[in-house]
Write an enzyme that holds these catalytic residues in place. Structure first.
Site, PDB file in Angstrom:
ATOM      1  CD  GLU A 180      66.825  10.858  10.361  1.00 47.10           C
ATOM      2  OE1 GLU A 180      65.795  11.048   9.834  1.00 47.10           O
ATOM      3  OE2 GLU A 180      67.075  12.680   9.482  1.00 47.10           O
TER       4      GLU A 180
ATOM      5  CB  SER B   4      64.783  10.549  12.242  1.00 47.33           C
ATOM      6  OG  SER B   4      64.573   9.951  11.893  1.00 47.33           O
TER       7      SER B   4
ATOM      8  CG  ASP C  65      54.943  11.137   8.443  1.00 44.28           C
ATOM      9  OD1 ASP C  65      54.755   9.816   7.788  1.00 44.28           O
ATOM     10  OD2 ASP C  65      56.093  11.449   8.588  1.00 44.28           O
TER      11      ASP C  65
ATOM     12  CD  GLU D 186      57.741  15.255   9.599  1.00 39.02           C
ATOM     13  OE1 GLU D 186      58.616  14.950   8.594  1.00 39.02           O
ATOM     14  OE2 GLU D 186      57.684  15.658   9.864  1.00 39.02           O
TER      15      GLU D 186
ATOM     16  CG  ASN E  69      61.144  11.207   4.862  1.00 37.05           C
ATOM     17  OD1 ASN E  69      61.669  10.506   3.329  1.00 37.05           O
ATOM     18  ND2 ASN E  69      61.392  11.498   5.909  1.00 37.05           N
TER      19      ASN E  69
ATOM     20  CB  SER F  49      60.168   2.089   8.490  1.00 36.94           C
ATOM     21  OG  SER F  49      61.399   2.301   8.273  1.00 36.94           O
TER      22      SER F  49
END
Length: 316
Positions: free
Chosen positions: A15, A151, A262, A275, A277, A286
């Site tokens: 990423e 990602s 998410d 999940e 982050n 974003s």
């Protein structure tokens, strides 16, 4: 050069490009507010740079393994450098989906049924036997993901048994452990949490509508490939439940300053954790910047507040 901010972006993960774009955007936003900003990659010169600027605060924007697994932040703690974001220990738990999902579930937060499979186990026991067992335990469709990646890299939706071995191989390309979990049908939203003077607050939920139907790497970072609706087109009670879930995840995992969770709103309108982050992307496509704008907040002003929180945590 006292009181400067060092934005760390780049790194060597898959990423890297996303991280560089996040770094560029944050650097511009802070410079527009008159902040003295140094943008730097993670390389052999970093420790020298940190020692040359002892009064600086680091904003780590590295994505993927080295940026989100806590290792870099452990080094910053070792060097006694203040930084924005969660501690190394909290990052280690949050970054590994096979661990974070269990911790979140044990706190009473709804999660998909999930099984973690190391590559060695999958290879030694054989795909055929495990495919049958996973079908019985989880059912189809299911999602296969690398345990430690971001990602949506290496993620595959599996609709029938014959697709599962290939999906496992794709996940193992990004790490030694894959997670297989129940696929939740519904509306996907991302809920950012930002800490301000009066504690953590949930940002408006961003609804994610990829044109292809799959929110993969291309859909995340190619302009026009995904529609983002903020606030999400969900009823107020569901939005409140999603916000509460994101705040609870932030608390349970011991996160700090900024996170993004998410969530899938299932067909019954119930939020399900997917999940979280610890270093959410801050690019033009974003979700956290979209949510900040919807809340009437500038990315630069919020980061300045987080820099102040980082300094305070360091002093304490």
């Amino acid at each position: 050069m006292a009181d400067s901010v060092i934005v760390l972006s780049g790194g060597l993960s898959h990423e890297r490009d996303v991280s560089l774009r996040s770094g560029q955007r944050v650097t511009r936003a802070l410079q527009e507010l008159g902040v003295d900003v140094l943008e730097h990659d993670v390389d052999s010169h970093l420790i020298t740079l940190l020692r040359e600027h002892p009064d600086s605060v680091v904003v780590p924007l590295l994505h993927g393994e080295a940026g989100e697994d806590g290792s870099l932040r452990e080094v910053l703690d070792l060097l006694e450098v203040p930084y924005v974001g969660s501690t190394g220990a909290a990052c280690r738990v949050a970054f590994d989906k096979s661990i974070a999902t269990r911790v979140v579930a044990e706190a009473g937060i709804r999660t998909p049924v999930q099984v973690a499979l190391p590559h060695e186990i999958f290879r030694e026991l054989g795909a055929a036997a495990l495919v049958r067992a996973l079908g019985q335990r989880i059912g189809f469709p299911m999602m296969v993901k690398p345990s430690r990646s971001g990602s949506a890299l290496g993620c595959t939706r599996v609709d029938e048994p014959g697709q599962l071995p290939g999906a496992m191989v794709a996940a193992y390309a990004y790490g030694s452990v894959a997670v297989v979990e129940q696929f939740v049908e519904g509306t996907e939203v991302a809920v950012g949490v930002v800490e301000r003077g009066d504690g953590p607050q949930a940002l408006p939920a961003v609804e994610i509508r990829p044109e292809s139907g799959t929110y993969d790497y291309a859909a995340r970072y190619t302009a026009g490939e995904t529609r983002f609706l903020c606030p999400a087109e969900i009823d107020p009670a569901t939005a409140a439940a999603a916000a509460e879930m994101a705040l609870r995840v932030h608390e349970v995992l011991g996160l700090a300053h900024l996170s993004r969770t998410d969530i899938m709103i299932d067909r019954s309108g119930t939020p399900v954790f997917l999940e979280t982050n610890v270093a959410p992307g801050l690019t033009a496509t974003s979700t956290v910047p979209i949510a900040l704008e919807s809340a009437g907040l500038g990315i630069g002003e919020v980061l300045l507040e987080l820099v102040a929180l980082a300094r305070r945590r360091h002093r304490e």
